[in-house]
Design a protein around this motif. Structure first.
Motif, PDB file in Angstrom:
ATOM      1  N   VAL A   1     -15.977   3.310  -0.065  1.00 53.52           N
ATOM      2  CA  VAL A   1     -15.234   2.237   0.589  1.00 53.52           C
ATOM      3  C   VAL A   1     -13.968   1.967  -0.217  1.00 53.52           C
ATOM      4  CG1 VAL A   1     -15.203  -0.220   1.200  1.00 53.52           C
ATOM      5  CG2 VAL A   1     -17.261   1.154   1.614  1.00 53.52           C
ATOM      6  N   ILE A   2     -12.824   2.006   0.444  1.00 50.33           N
ATOM      7  CA  ILE A   2     -11.561   1.643  -0.192  1.00 50.33           C
ATOM      8  C   ILE A   2     -11.190   0.248   0.299  1.00 50.33           C
ATOM      9  CG2 ILE A   2      -9.099   2.159  -0.383  1.00 50.33           C
ATOM     10  CD1 ILE A   2      -9.785   5.112  -0.172  1.00 50.33           C
ATOM     11  N   ASP A   3     -11.186  -0.702  -0.624  1.00 50.52           N
ATOM     12  CA  ASP A   3     -10.890  -2.094  -0.276  1.00 50.52           C
ATOM     13  C   ASP A   3      -9.378  -2.290  -0.326  1.00 50.52           C
ATOM     14  OD1 ASP A   3     -10.815  -4.777   0.145  1.00 50.52           O
ATOM     15  OD2 ASP A   3     -12.182  -5.326  -1.469  1.00 50.52           O
ATOM     16  N   LEU A   4      -8.753  -2.252   0.840  1.00 50.22           N
ATOM     17  CA  LEU A   4      -7.296  -2.354   0.926  1.00 50.22           C
ATOM     18  C   LEU A   4      -6.840  -3.758   1.292  1.00 50.22           C
ATOM     19  CD1 LEU A   4      -5.193  -0.108   0.424  1.00 50.22           C
ATOM     20  CD2 LEU A   4      -4.949   0.127   2.900  1.00 50.22           C
ATOM     21  N   ASP A   5      -7.773  -4.692   1.317  1.00 52.91           N
ATOM     22  CA  ASP A   5      -7.456  -6.079   1.641  1.00 52.91           C
ATOM     23  C   ASP A   5      -7.338  -6.877   0.341  1.00 52.91           C
ATOM     24  OD1 ASP A   5      -7.345  -8.719   2.500  1.00 52.91           O
ATOM     25  OD2 ASP A   5      -8.830  -8.443   4.082  1.00 52.91           O
ATOM     26  N   PRO A   6      -6.176  -7.481   0.073  1.00 54.26           N
ATOM     27  CA  PRO A   6      -5.993  -8.230  -1.182  1.00 54.26           C
ATOM     28  C   PRO A   6      -7.041  -9.313  -1.419  1.00 54.26           C
ATOM     29  CG  PRO A   6      -3.878  -7.934  -0.093  1.00 54.26           C
ATOM     30  CD  PRO A   6      -4.929  -7.440   0.870  1.00 54.26           C
TER      31      PRO A   6
ATOM     32  N   ASP B   1      -3.813  -8.450  -7.670  1.00 54.35           N
ATOM     33  CA  ASP B   1      -2.517  -7.784  -7.805  1.00 54.35           C
ATOM     34  C   ASP B   1      -2.070  -7.127  -6.506  1.00 54.35           C
ATOM     35  OD1 ASP B   1      -2.295  -8.455 -10.491  1.00 54.35           O
ATOM     36  OD2 ASP B   1      -3.306  -6.635 -11.165  1.00 54.35           O
ATOM     37  N   LEU B   2      -3.038  -6.758  -5.674  1.00 51.61           N
ATOM     38  CA  LEU B   2      -2.711  -6.062  -4.433  1.00 51.61           C
ATOM     39  C   LEU B   2      -1.897  -6.936  -3.474  1.00 51.61           C
ATOM     40  CD1 LEU B   2      -3.164  -3.324  -3.038  1.00 51.61           C
ATOM     41  CD2 LEU B   2      -5.233  -4.272  -2.001  1.00 51.61           C
ATOM     42  N   ALA B   3      -1.952  -8.251  -3.667  1.00 53.50           N
ATOM     43  CA  ALA B   3      -1.242  -9.164  -2.774  1.00 53.50           C
ATOM     44  C   ALA B   3       0.258  -8.897  -2.760  1.00 53.50           C
ATOM     45  CB  ALA B   3      -1.521 -10.613  -3.177  1.00 53.50           C
ATOM     46  N   GLY B   4       0.808  -8.459  -3.889  1.00 58.32           N
ATOM     47  CA  GLY B   4       2.241  -8.189  -3.949  1.00 58.32           C
ATOM     48  C   GLY B   4       2.599  -6.730  -3.767  1.00 58.32           C
ATOM     49  N   ALA B   5       1.615  -5.922  -3.421  1.00 59.56           N
ATOM     50  CA  ALA B   5       1.840  -4.477  -3.378  1.00 59.56           C
ATOM     51  C   ALA B   5       2.811  -4.060  -2.283  1.00 59.56           C
ATOM     52  CB  ALA B   5       0.514  -3.743  -3.198  1.00 59.56           C
ATOM     53  N   GLU B   6       2.789  -4.756  -1.141  1.00 61.61           N
ATOM     54  CA  GLU B   6       3.650  -4.335  -0.038  1.00 61.61           C
ATOM     55  C   GLU B   6       5.122  -4.433  -0.428  1.00 61.61           C
ATOM     56  OE1 GLU B   6       2.706  -5.957   3.766  1.00 61.61           O
ATOM     57  OE2 GLU B   6       0.889  -4.731   3.877  1.00 61.61           O
TER      58      GLU B   6
END
Length: 296
Positions: free
Chosen positions: A67-72, A122-127
């Motif tokens: 499973v790749i969790d791509l949701d921040p 940290d993923l929240a700012g990835a876009e």
């Protein structure tokens, strides 16, 4: 006092019968890794819940699943009992900093066949960083490149599920480019089909411009309430418009499904004989069998 013939007795008998059938069913391994993006830009439709429970169900049947969790928000990581606090190596480091996927994957305590690439805050700012830090021709293929490298290194999961954020932003585009299939959870409530046409247009755009292999392979009806006529009407409507993609299995509203994440588990291990667990196990079996029939 005998429960035979009572509603509770009938329900227990049906659950036991369903579980026996599930346990007697062996699943085909796909010809190659099936990469499935689980997406719906509407929130609250059971997207993450379906991702983790289908993954756990397939793992319980002996298949290897990532499973790749791509949701921040990191809810899939939480449900699978995966550490994803600040400083944890995860999707952000893989996409933005060039870390290797194999170094960030963690095995879930759910099942040794089930692993997860976690999402941290940290993923929240990835876009924003995806757009500013990379040349524009490369931004859409960051996840695909990471997955391709992971597979080329000798890692061979049978399934990779990508849990997308509830939006059609750059992270979701990365998921669509990396995947060959889209699984769409649809809530059995009013406005269920709202936004579906937009999602289909976006899939078509990705097909034309970036990933011709991408198909909407699976629609899963969730949060079904058999007491309402509306829920039945939604099921009929979706099956009428998408007969080939819509699973026969329907996921009901079920308290066991809702409470499992608070224990850091999926419903598959939280209460295997519950109606929620049985429904996800049956849906997973159907996904595997339909994939084999379609040469996947």
């Amino acid at each position: 006092m005998s429960m035979t013939g009572s509603p509770l007795g009938d329900e227990l008998f049906q659950s036991s019968s369903r579980l026996k059938k599930i346990e007697a069913t062996s699943l085909p391994k796909p010809l190659k890794t099936r990469v499935i993006s689980v997406s719906n830009q509407k929130g609250g439709v059971g997207k993450t819940t379906s991702t983790v429970n289908l993954a756990a169900a397939l793992a319980a049947k002996g298949l290897k699943v990532l499973v790749i969790d791509l949701d921040p928000q990191g809810n899939a990581s939480t449900a699978l009992g995966i550490e994803h606090g600040e400083g944890t190596l995860g999707v952000y480091e893989v996409l933005i900093e060039g870390a290797e996927l194999k170094d960030a994957v963690q095995v879930s305590p759910e099942n040794p066949n089930l692993s997860c690439l976690p999402a941290t805050i940290d993923l929240a700012g990835a876009e924003i960083e995806i757009v500013t830090a990379f040349e524009r021709e490369n931004w859409h293929a960051l996840l695909k490149t990471a997955i391709d490298t992971y597979l080329a290194q000798g890692n061979h999961p049978d399934y990779i599920f990508i849990d997308c954020p509830p939006s059609l932003g750059l992270l979701t585009v990365n998921a669509f480019v990396a995947a060959t299939e889209v699984l769409l959870p649809i809530q059995c409530e009013y406005y269920a089909l709202e936004g579906l046409s937009q999602l289909l247009r976006n899939i078509e755009r990705i097909q034309q411009a970036l990933n011709p292999q991408l198909v909407l392979s699976t629609i899963l009806l969730t949060m079904y309430d058999s007491r309402t006529k509306l829920a039945s009407a939604v099921v009929d409507d979706v099956r009428h418009h998408f007969p080939a993609q819509t699973l026969n299995s329907v996921i009901p509203r079920n308290v066991r499904i809702s409470e499992a994440p608070s224990f850091g588990r999926t419903v598959i291990t939280h209460d295997k004989s519950s109606v929620g667990s049985l429904s996800y196990l049956e849906a997973a079996i159907e996904i595997a069998q339909k994939g084999a029939q379609n040469g996947r």
